[in-house]
Design a protein around this motif. Structure first.
Motif, PDB file in Angstrom:
ATOM      1  N   ARG A  62     -33.535  26.276  20.092  1.00 36.53           N
ATOM      2  CA  ARG A  62     -34.802  25.585  20.351  1.00 36.53           C
ATOM      3  C   ARG A  62     -35.477  26.235  21.539  1.00 36.53           C
ATOM      4  NH1 ARG A  62     -34.251  19.709  21.267  1.00 36.53           N
ATOM      5  NH2 ARG A  62     -36.439  19.751  20.707  1.00 36.53           N
ATOM      6  N   ASP A  63     -36.777  26.339  21.506  1.00 42.87           N
ATOM      7  CA  ASP A  63     -37.531  26.926  22.609  1.00 42.87           C
ATOM      8  C   ASP A  63     -38.057  25.833  23.527  1.00 42.87           C
ATOM      9  OD1 ASP A  63     -37.119  29.538  21.755  1.00 42.87           O
ATOM     10  OD2 ASP A  63     -38.830  29.477  20.395  1.00 42.87           O
ATOM     11  N   VAL A  64     -37.127  25.067  24.105  1.00 44.28           N
ATOM     12  CA  VAL A  64     -37.482  23.999  25.034  1.00 44.28           C
ATOM     13  C   VAL A  64     -36.491  23.977  26.192  1.00 44.28           C
ATOM     14  CG1 VAL A  64     -38.535  22.521  23.275  1.00 44.28           C
ATOM     15  CG2 VAL A  64     -36.130  22.205  23.878  1.00 44.28           C
ATOM     16  N   ILE A  65     -36.961  23.433  27.290  1.00 41.42           N
ATOM     17  CA  ILE A  65     -36.095  23.068  28.408  1.00 41.42           C
ATOM     18  C   ILE A  65     -35.980  21.555  28.334  1.00 41.42           C
ATOM     19  CG2 ILE A  65     -35.838  22.987  30.914  1.00 41.42           C
ATOM     20  CD1 ILE A  65     -37.792  25.432  30.968  1.00 41.42           C
ATOM     21  N   ARG A  66     -34.768  21.040  28.360  1.00 45.03           N
ATOM     22  CA  ARG A  66     -34.548  19.597  28.288  1.00 45.03           C
ATOM     23  C   ARG A  66     -34.064  19.112  29.652  1.00 45.03           C
ATOM     24  NH1 ARG A  66     -33.750  15.643  24.183  1.00 45.03           N
ATOM     25  NH2 ARG A  66     -32.450  13.929  24.890  1.00 45.03           N
ATOM     26  N   VAL A  67     -34.742  18.098  30.170  1.00 46.68           N
ATOM     27  CA  VAL A  67     -34.384  17.466  31.435  1.00 46.68           C
ATOM     28  C   VAL A  67     -33.993  16.031  31.131  1.00 46.68           C
ATOM     29  CG1 VAL A  67     -35.219  16.766  33.711  1.00 46.68           C
ATOM     30  CG2 VAL A  67     -35.990  18.931  32.715  1.00 46.68           C
ATOM     31  N   GLU A  68     -32.867  15.592  31.695  1.00 45.62           N
ATOM     32  CA  GLU A  68     -32.401  14.220  31.511  1.00 45.62           C
ATOM     33  C   GLU A  68     -32.077  13.625  32.876  1.00 45.62           C
ATOM     34  OE1 GLU A  68     -28.932  14.935  29.136  1.00 45.62           O
ATOM     35  OE2 GLU A  68     -30.090  15.069  27.292  1.00 45.62           O
ATOM     36  N   VAL A  69     -32.579  12.430  33.131  1.00 46.60           N
ATOM     37  CA  VAL A  69     -32.317  11.722  34.388  1.00 46.60           C
ATOM     38  C   VAL A  69     -31.705  10.375  34.046  1.00 46.60           C
ATOM     39  CG1 VAL A  69     -33.339  10.721  36.456  1.00 46.60           C
ATOM     40  CG2 VAL A  69     -34.172  12.917  35.608  1.00 46.60           C
ATOM     41  N   ASP A  70     -30.508  10.143  34.572  1.00 48.05           N
ATOM     42  CA  ASP A  70     -29.801   8.874  34.360  1.00 48.05           C
ATOM     43  C   ASP A  70     -30.004   7.949  35.545  1.00 48.05           C
ATOM     44  OD1 ASP A  70     -28.727  10.039  32.097  1.00 48.05           O
ATOM     45  OD2 ASP A  70     -26.731  10.324  32.958  1.00 48.05           O
ATOM     46  N   ASP A  71     -30.064   6.654  35.254  1.00 48.68           N
ATOM     47  CA  ASP A  71     -30.024   5.630  36.299  1.00 48.68           C
ATOM     48  C   ASP A  71     -29.198   4.457  35.788  1.00 48.68           C
ATOM     49  OD1 ASP A  71     -31.732   3.476  35.125  1.00 48.68           O
ATOM     50  OD2 ASP A  71     -33.342   4.942  35.334  1.00 48.68           O
ATOM     51  N   HIS A  72     -28.978   3.477  36.643  1.00 44.92           N
ATOM     52  CA  HIS A  72     -28.117   2.339  36.304  1.00 44.92           C
ATOM     53  C   HIS A  72     -28.896   1.075  35.954  1.00 44.92           C
ATOM     54  CE1 HIS A  72     -24.495   4.506  37.290  1.00 44.92           C
ATOM     55  NE2 HIS A  72     -25.042   4.874  38.434  1.00 44.92           N
ATOM     56  N   ARG A  73     -30.142   1.219  35.487  1.00 46.09           N
ATOM     57  CA  ARG A  73     -30.946   0.054  35.098  1.00 46.09           C
ATOM     58  C   ARG A  73     -31.386   0.195  33.639  1.00 46.09           C
ATOM     59  NH1 ARG A  73     -34.314  -2.290  39.353  1.00 46.09           N
ATOM     60  NH2 ARG A  73     -34.626  -3.886  37.803  1.00 46.09           N
ATOM     61  N   PRO A  74     -30.449   0.069  32.684  1.00 45.66           N
ATOM     62  CA  PRO A  74     -30.788   0.310  31.280  1.00 45.66           C
ATOM     63  C   PRO A  74     -31.806  -0.661  30.699  1.00 45.66           C
ATOM     64  CG  PRO A  74     -28.572  -0.575  31.461  1.00 45.66           C
ATOM     65  CD  PRO A  74     -29.045  -0.289  32.859  1.00 45.66           C
ATOM     66  N   ARG A  75     -31.937  -1.824  31.264  1.00 47.60           N
ATOM     67  CA  ARG A  75     -32.900  -2.805  30.727  1.00 47.60           C
ATOM     68  C   ARG A  75     -34.318  -2.555  31.214  1.00 47.60           C
ATOM     69  NH1 ARG A  75     -29.273  -8.249  31.238  1.00 47.60           N
ATOM     70  NH2 ARG A  75     -27.782  -7.643  29.632  1.00 47.60           N
ATOM     71  N   LEU A  76     -34.460  -1.788  32.290  1.00 42.18           N
ATOM     72  CA  LEU A  76     -35.781  -1.492  32.833  1.00 42.18           C
ATOM     73  C   LEU A  76     -36.330  -0.248  32.137  1.00 42.18           C
ATOM     74  CD1 LEU A  76     -37.962  -2.116  34.950  1.00 42.18           C
ATOM     75  CD2 LEU A  76     -36.750  -0.586  36.500  1.00 42.18           C
ATOM     76  N   ARG A  77     -37.279  -0.465  31.238  1.00 43.64           N
ATOM     77  CA  ARG A  77     -37.852   0.634  30.456  1.00 43.64           C
ATOM     78  C   ARG A  77     -39.108   1.156  31.143  1.00 43.64           C
ATOM     79  NH1 ARG A  77     -34.410   1.906  26.229  1.00 43.64           N
ATOM     80  NH2 ARG A  77     -36.149   2.459  24.928  1.00 43.64           N
ATOM     81  N   PRO A  78     -39.300   2.478  31.159  1.00 48.09           N
ATOM     82  CA  PRO A  78     -40.531   3.007  31.757  1.00 48.09           C
ATOM     83  C   PRO A  78     -41.750   2.627  30.927  1.00 48.09           C
ATOM     84  CG  PRO A  78     -39.204   4.779  30.821  1.00 48.09           C
ATOM     85  CD  PRO A  78     -38.429   3.511  30.656  1.00 48.09           C
ATOM     86  N   HIS A  79     -42.842   2.323  31.603  1.00 46.14           N
ATOM     87  CA  HIS A  79     -44.091   2.024  30.911  1.00 46.14           C
ATOM     88  C   HIS A  79     -45.258   2.368  31.826  1.00 46.14           C
ATOM     89  CE1 HIS A  79     -43.280  -1.600  33.259  1.00 46.14           C
ATOM     90  NE2 HIS A  79     -44.566  -1.803  33.264  1.00 46.14           N
ATOM     91  N   ARG A  80     -46.343   2.770  31.195  1.00 45.06           N
ATOM     92  CA  ARG A  80     -47.541   3.096  31.967  1.00 45.06           C
ATOM     93  C   ARG A  80     -48.233   1.811  32.386  1.00 45.06           C
ATOM     94  NH1 ARG A  80     -50.933   7.775  29.193  1.00 45.06           N
ATOM     95  NH2 ARG A  80     -52.075   7.571  31.129  1.00 45.06           N
TER      96      ARG A  80
END
Length: 131
Positions: free
Chosen positions: A71-89
């Protein structure tokens, strides 16, 4: 892209703000076989993901970067300990505010991004196209 195809992790010190300059230097050391524009985009995207985890999810558990085989992509993954808190704009009440543009930047820079959760961990990931 050689060695960058392996997943590599950055370990964060606990109890302090993420050392973003060190994180960007760490990324540059690992992404030597991609172009400058892809590295710059990866640095900006990673800074936003790490900052969001630090400010909104009690800190970063781990950062990983990889260039998946075939695949021609760079994949970045960031883990945290708040699985119930979903990112939203969030709609900004003050458009002149210097804060609140992280997810908009992630959406603009990445080819795709998303969130996965597992027991006690949330991973926000994004992929950047490598021309």
């Amino acid at each position: 892209m050689g060695i960058t195809r392996t997943r590599q992790a950055y370990e964060f010190p606990t109890g302090i703000a993420p050392p973003l300059g060190e994180v960007r230097a760490w990324l540059r050391e690992r992404l030597t076989e991609v172009g400058r524009d892809a590295i710059a985009d990866t640095e900006l995207l990673t800074t936003e993901l790490v900052t969001n985890a630090h400010e909104h999810a009690d800190g970063v558990a781990e950062l990983r970067v990889s260039v998946p085989s075939g695949r021609d992509v760079i994949r970045v993954e960031v883990d945290d300990h708040r699985p119930r808190l979903r990112p939203h704009r969030v709609a900004k009440a003050d458009p002149t505010s210097p804060r609140g543009r992280g997810l908009a930047l992630i959406e603009a820079i990445s080819a795709q991004w998303g969130v996965t959760t597992s027991r006690g961990i949330k991973t926000v990931w994004a992929e950047i196209a490598v021309p």
